[in-house]
Write an enzyme that holds these catalytic residues in place. Sequence first.
Site, short mmCIF file in Angstrom:
data_model
loop_
_atom_site.label_atom_id
_atom_site.label_comp_id
_atom_site.label_asym_id
_atom_site.label_seq_id
_atom_site.Cartn_x
_atom_site.Cartn_y
_atom_site.Cartn_z
N TYR A 45 -36.97 19.38 20.51
CA TYR A 45 -37.92 20.29 20.93
C TYR A 45 -38.63 21.26 19.69
O TYR A 45 -39.57 22.10 19.96
CB TYR A 45 -36.90 21.50 21.79
CG TYR A 45 -36.43 20.97 23.15
CD1 TYR A 45 -37.20 20.49 24.10
CD2 TYR A 45 -35.17 20.96 22.96
CE1 TYR A 45 -36.63 20.04 25.21
CE2 TYR A 45 -34.44 20.34 24.30
CZ TYR A 45 -35.21 20.17 25.20
OH TYR A 45 -34.62 19.58 26.38
N HIS A 79 -43.38 25.44 23.44
CA HIS A 79 -42.43 26.44 24.02
C HIS A 79 -41.53 27.11 22.77
O HIS A 79 -40.91 27.87 22.91
CB HIS A 79 -41.48 25.75 24.77
CG HIS A 79 -41.09 26.38 26.21
ND1 HIS A 79 -41.68 27.34 26.51
CD2 HIS A 79 -40.17 26.18 26.92
CE1 HIS A 79 -41.37 27.87 27.96
NE2 HIS A 79 -40.22 27.15 28.20
N TYR A 83 -31.07 27.81 25.41
CA TYR A 83 -32.21 27.13 26.08
C TYR A 83 -32.88 28.46 26.57
O TYR A 83 -32.59 29.46 26.90
CB TYR A 83 -31.82 26.32 26.89
CG TYR A 83 -31.14 24.93 26.50
CD1 TYR A 83 -32.24 23.88 25.89
CD2 TYR A 83 -29.85 24.74 26.28
CE1 TYR A 83 -31.71 22.63 25.29
CE2 TYR A 83 -29.56 23.34 25.69
CZ TYR A 83 -30.53 22.69 24.80
OH TYR A 83 -29.84 21.56 24.60
N ASN A 130 -34.48 29.34 29.46
CA ASN A 130 -34.26 29.91 30.60
C ASN A 130 -33.09 30.92 30.71
O ASN A 130 -32.91 31.52 31.67
CB ASN A 130 -34.32 28.82 31.92
CG ASN A 130 -35.47 28.29 31.96
OD1 ASN A 130 -36.54 28.59 31.23
ND2 ASN A 130 -35.62 27.28 32.78
N ASN A 150 -40.04 31.86 32.33
CA ASN A 150 -38.74 31.95 32.75
C ASN A 150 -37.86 32.53 31.64
O ASN A 150 -36.84 33.32 31.90
CB ASN A 150 -38.13 30.65 33.24
CG ASN A 150 -38.70 30.14 34.47
OD1 ASN A 150 -39.08 30.89 35.36
ND2 ASN A 150 -38.92 28.81 34.37
#
Length: 189
Positions: free
Chosen positions: A14, A19, A64, A66, A113
Amino acid sequence: MYIIAGLGNPGRQYAHTRHNVGFDTIDVLADKYRIDVENKKFKALYGKGIIEGQRVVLAKPQTYMNLSGESIRELIDFYKIDESKELIVIYDDISLEPGQLRIRKKGSAGGHNGIKNIIAHLGSQEFLRVKVGVGEKPKGYDLADYVLSRFPSDEREQVEEAMKRAAEAVVKMMTEDVDAAMNEYNRKV
């Protein structure tokens, strides 16, 4: 004392995705002010230091995206800060063009989120935010695939510049005030 939290997802796969601009902006601050963000606690990587005379905790939640609220809640409970004035959250925003910034004092999650989870854990929408534009998803793209993608080279330059400006905005929010930072950084680049 301020808690400055950059949102993102842990793991090499990631790194430097849309993000993860929150994580990347924390790295900009950490490098500039020589704050080591390697301690593991509060479901986060974090480091304590001083930025322009202000005591800070730089944090990258490792839950993470969310579930970011879990980590933020633990940090706030431990450091006993007033989240409406001393928490600054940096994150990606698909409604802003790549490289644009938007500073807010409060607001809804706007479909994000990570922010939704923070609001749920704090029981409040009142905390300072720095949104970094990553661009709108193209028609037909899956949103998750889009925000987990990396920037094309032409956009990467804009976004790297935006992360430097986001770091500057955070400093201005702490040393002057939020309105001054909004006036300077909410303008179209």
